[in-house]
Design a protein around this motif. Structure first.
Motif, PDB file in Angstrom:
ATOM      1  N   CYS A   1       5.613  -2.771 -27.812  1.00  0.00           N
ATOM      2  CA  CYS A   1       6.091  -1.439 -27.453  1.00  0.00           C
ATOM      3  C   CYS A   1       5.325  -0.974 -26.219  1.00  0.00           C
TER       4      CYS A   1
ATOM      5  N   ARG B   1      15.311   9.643 -28.851  1.00  0.00           N
ATOM      6  CA  ARG B   1      14.265   8.974 -29.638  1.00  0.00           C
ATOM      7  C   ARG B   1      14.646   8.959 -31.118  1.00  0.00           C
ATOM      8  N   ASP B   2      15.919   8.992 -31.407  1.00  0.00           N
ATOM      9  CA  ASP B   2      16.441   8.970 -32.770  1.00  0.00           C
ATOM     10  C   ASP B   2      16.123   7.611 -33.410  1.00  0.00           C
ATOM     11  N   VAL B   3      15.350   7.632 -34.482  1.00  0.00           N
ATOM     12  CA  VAL B   3      14.944   6.386 -35.132  1.00  0.00           C
ATOM     13  C   VAL B   3      16.159   5.609 -35.636  1.00  0.00           C
TER      14      VAL B   3
ATOM     15  N   LEU C   1      10.149  -2.163 -27.584  1.00  0.00           N
ATOM     16  CA  LEU C   1      10.676  -0.794 -27.701  1.00  0.00           C
ATOM     17  C   LEU C   1       9.831   0.172 -26.893  1.00  0.00           C
TER      18      LEU C   1
ATOM     19  N   GLU D   1       8.302   2.024 -38.191  1.00  0.00           N
ATOM     20  CA  GLU D   1       9.326   1.548 -39.125  1.00  0.00           C
ATOM     21  C   GLU D   1       9.813   0.145 -38.778  1.00  0.00           C
ATOM     22  N   LEU D   2      10.054  -0.117 -37.499  1.00  0.00           N
ATOM     23  CA  LEU D   2      10.757  -1.338 -37.103  1.00  0.00           C
ATOM     24  C   LEU D   2       9.836  -2.478 -36.698  1.00  0.00           C
TER      25      LEU D   2
ATOM     26  N   TYR E   1      17.500   3.458 -32.851  1.00  0.00           N
ATOM     27  CA  TYR E   1      16.643   2.282 -32.659  1.00  0.00           C
ATOM     28  C   TYR E   1      16.874   1.263 -33.766  1.00  0.00           C
ATOM     29  N   ARG E   2      16.971   1.762 -34.999  1.00  0.00           N
ATOM     30  CA  ARG E   2      17.153   0.847 -36.127  1.00  0.00           C
ATOM     31  C   ARG E   2      18.418   0.021 -35.957  1.00  0.00           C
TER      32      ARG E   2
ATOM     33  N   HIS F   1       9.559   5.161 -34.675  1.00  0.00           N
ATOM     34  CA  HIS F   1      10.438   3.981 -34.665  1.00  0.00           C
ATOM     35  C   HIS F   1       9.637   2.684 -34.619  1.00  0.00           C
TER      36      HIS F   1
END
Length: 296
Positions: free
Chosen positions: A127, A60-62, A83, A121-122, A65-66, A118
């Protein structure tokens, strides 16, 4: 029968499948390329998990995903980005008579807002929210989604203007979806994914599938999928039931017996099945209109 159908491709998932398929997308570049490949084959929506590039395990590392989202958005291929928000709800108990302490290697349990970092931010167009706690026939593992967590997540996703795809694994999950609708946590049109054939969830036989369909909230837009070798036959089942479809390597690694698939091949096969049934495949633009999505 749904004669105007959209296809979602779930390109990698987070399960322990990296050692079962040498072509499974793992790095951000591979995951983004898989989403673009599926879109070019006919998928309107790409459902995205990320994986640790070193281990292949779900993450789940942002930052991961970015990178995936930026690569997809920088491509010249239009696709709706979906997502997952399912990571961060994993509990693995200790074995037998010693459930505590929890298995630290397998447990990744965080609060509901951290599970949405995430998404915040994105700002994807869609989702997912897994609408209940589930066992997956994996000994002491529990996918944990309490009503309180889900209500918090639904309210935040609603505030962000992101469409939640409500992943429903059993009939009780539909009861909870209807409660969230009642409480004003979900905007129209409500988007539901019927996840069939998952161990200890609703089986994917036609009678159970139709029982789930008949309990959907009025006006819901739904898709359906099954796993393993039933994924491709379920393309026809979902469309016949009035829904849309999902394929991809998250749920099935094979195009046929002993023939490992790509996401593009699975999407192409879904297109063949649907068009052979007389359905028209919807474009990303048409899906945005149908689901009232906010394109970013």
């Amino acid at each position: 029968m749904n004669f105007e159908t959209f296809i979602t491709c779930a390109v990698t998932g987070s399960g322990n499948t990296a050692d079962k398929h040498p072509g499974l997308p793992i790095t951000p570049a591979q995951i983004a390329d898989a989403a673009v490949e599926a879109a070019k084959a006919g998928a309107a929506i790409a459902h995205i998990h990320v994986r640790d590039p070193e281990t292949g395990k779900g993450s789940r590392d942002v930052a991961l995903y970015r990178e995936v989202v930026e690569r997809i958005r920088a491509s010249d291929t239009d696709v709706v980005i979906n997502l997952t928000a399912g990571m961060g709800g994993d509990i693995v108990f200790g074995p037998g008579e010693n459930p505590f302490p929890l298995d630290a290697a397998g447990t990744d349990m965080v609060g509901p807002m951290e599970r949405l970092l995430h998404v915040q931010e994105l700002l994807p167009e869609i989702c997912t929210l897994d609408c209940g706690t589930m066992n997956f026939a994996e000994a002491d593992y529990v996918m944990t989604n309490t009503p309180g967590m889900l209500r918090t997540m639904a309210a935040e996703v609603q505030r962000l203007g992101v469409r939640p795809e409500l992943e429903v694994f059993d009939t009780g999950h539909l009861v909870f979806v209807k409660e969230m609708i009642r409480d004003g946590l979900l905007d129209d049109p409500v988007m539901i994914q019927l996840c069939m054939g998952i161990p200890y969830g609703a089986p994917d036989d036609p009678l159970t599938t139709m029982a789930m369909v008949h309990q959907l909230p009025p006006g819901a837009v739904f898709s359906g999928f099954s796993i393993g070798r039933n994924q491709l036959p379920f393309v026809a089942m979902a469309a016949l039931a009035g829904g849309n479809v999902r394929v991809g390597l998250e749920d099935n690694l094979y195009l046929g017996r002993g023939q490992l698939a790509t996401n593009g091949q699975l999407t192409e096969r879904a297109v063949q099945i649907l068009t052979g049934m007389g359905a028209r495949i919807l474009t990303p633009a048409e899906v945005r209109t149908r689901l009232k999505l906010q394109k970013r």
